[in-house]
Design an enzyme around this catalytic site. Structure first.
Site, PDB file in Angstrom:
ATOM      1  N   HIS A  68      48.626  14.666  29.947  1.00  0.00           N
ATOM      2  CA  HIS A  68      49.194  15.844  30.597  1.00  0.00           C
ATOM      3  C   HIS A  68      48.959  15.730  32.095  1.00  0.00           C
ATOM      4  O   HIS A  68      48.201  14.884  32.561  1.00  0.00           O
ATOM      5  CB  HIS A  68      48.548  17.122  30.060  1.00  0.00           C
ATOM      6  CG  HIS A  68      47.081  17.209  30.340  1.00  0.00           C
ATOM      7  ND1 HIS A  68      46.150  16.425  29.679  1.00  0.00           N
ATOM      8  CD2 HIS A  68      46.369  17.968  31.219  1.00  0.00           C
ATOM      9  CE1 HIS A  68      44.950  16.695  30.136  1.00  0.00           C
ATOM     10  NE2 HIS A  68      45.045  17.621  31.076  1.00  0.00           N
ATOM     11  N   SER A  69      49.594  16.615  32.838  1.00  0.00           N
ATOM     12  CA  SER A  69      49.387  16.693  34.277  1.00  0.00           C
ATOM     13  C   SER A  69      49.831  18.075  34.732  1.00  0.00           C
ATOM     14  O   SER A  69      50.338  18.874  33.927  1.00  0.00           O
ATOM     15  CB  SER A  69      50.193  15.619  35.007  1.00  0.00           C
ATOM     16  OG  SER A  69      49.981  15.706  36.411  1.00  0.00           O
TER      17      SER A  69
END
Length: 301
Positions: A68-69
């Site tokens: 994720h980011s």
């Protein structure tokens, strides 16, 4: 908030995917977010960049990576993808490598995915559900393994569960107030504070690179243990990112995070507990007992 079944699109699940390394594994999961219209290619590269900056903290349980980011302009809506690898891939984690299952999240905001994250954390913690993910023969079977209602995870050490809350800070901040538990006179399970323990402020931070993904996994498991102890009403838990954690560390009793993030944080002036498996109630139980000097003399080997 959307449920896990709404966020995990069956068409964003692929089994037995070939990947030469961890970057290829993340790109495979990110490609499914792209193909289902959740995000663009730039977001996939952002997920890779997170690992390059902070290390393999996204490997939050044995064999499981949660990519994720922070959202970029290419994220159109909240969604997840699931990739099971044909062969295990090493991310560089000390204890949780190699990885066979990669889940990627793109979040359109900071809140809409929280319910789904709590459900996913509960699922990954269940050995039978994790086995179903490893053994699924079709994307449909994998989708069922991810989205069927999770059972309440077993809690450990029920015979030695603390019955009082942590020692609370007094209004003056001198840390001398009595415990805040209803049964405050029952102190049989507390030790004299050790040098690295703290008078409680009733607040714990869980920390990851972005405050949106792995820290929520850790928060969910931590809150489960606190609730089981009867401490949930005394200790508040908040998930945050590394930048905010540095600024807010003094508000907290302790920070819970991964080894890679702990190294990036450095000395923040309060204890930092490194957790290897973010879904392990037992590991977090041990850490809480250290932080709050809970007597472990009755804990069975």
């Amino acid at each position: 908030m959307p449920s896990l079944s709404e966020i995990v699109d069956p068409s964003a699940i692929r089994l037995d995917v070939a990947a030469d390394d961890w970057r290829a594994a993340i790109r495979a999961a990110g490609g499914l977010l792209v193909s289902t219209g959740v995000s663009g290619d730039s977001y996939t590269e952002e997920m890779i960049g997170v690992v390059e900056r902070y290390g393999p903290y996204i490997v939050i349980a044995p064999g499981f990576a949660f990519a994720h980011s922070r959202r970029d302009d290419s994220v159109r809506r909240t969604g997840m993808s699931v990739v099971r690898l044909a062969s295990p891939v090493t991310f560089g984690h000390d204890t949780n490598d190699p990885v066979t299952l990669v889940v990627a999240l793109a979040a359109a905001d900071d809140d809409s995915h929280r319910k789904a994250m709590a459900s996913l954390a509960g699922l990954i913690a269940q050995p039978d559900r994790r086995a179903a993910m490893d053994e699924a023969a079709t994307p449909q079977e994998m989708h069922r393994a991810f989205t069927e209602r999770a059972a309440e995870p077993d809690r450990q050490r029920e015979s030695t569960t603390p019955q009082t809350g942590p020692a609370q800070q007094s209004p003056s901040g001198d840390g001398t107030a009595a415990t805040a538990a209803a049964a405050a006179n029952d102190t049989s399970r507390r030790q004299e504070p050790e040098e690295d323990t703290v008078a409680s402020k009733g607040f714990i931070l869980t920390v990851c690179g972005n405050g949106l993904g792995t820290s929520l996994f850790l928060k969910n498991t931590l809150e489960g243990v606190l609730d089981h102890w009867g401490w949930g009403r005394f200790v508040r838990v908040e998930a945050t990112d590394t930048i905010s954690a540095r600024g807010r560390a003094q508000e907290a009793d302790v920070l819970f995070t991964s080894g890679a993030i702990a190294e990036a944080l450095g000395d923040v002036g309060v204890p930092v507990e490194v957790i290897q498996d973010f879904t392990s109630s037992g590991e977090i139980d041990d850490a809480l007992r250290r932080v709050y000097a809970v007597d472990t003399s009755e804990v069975p080997e």
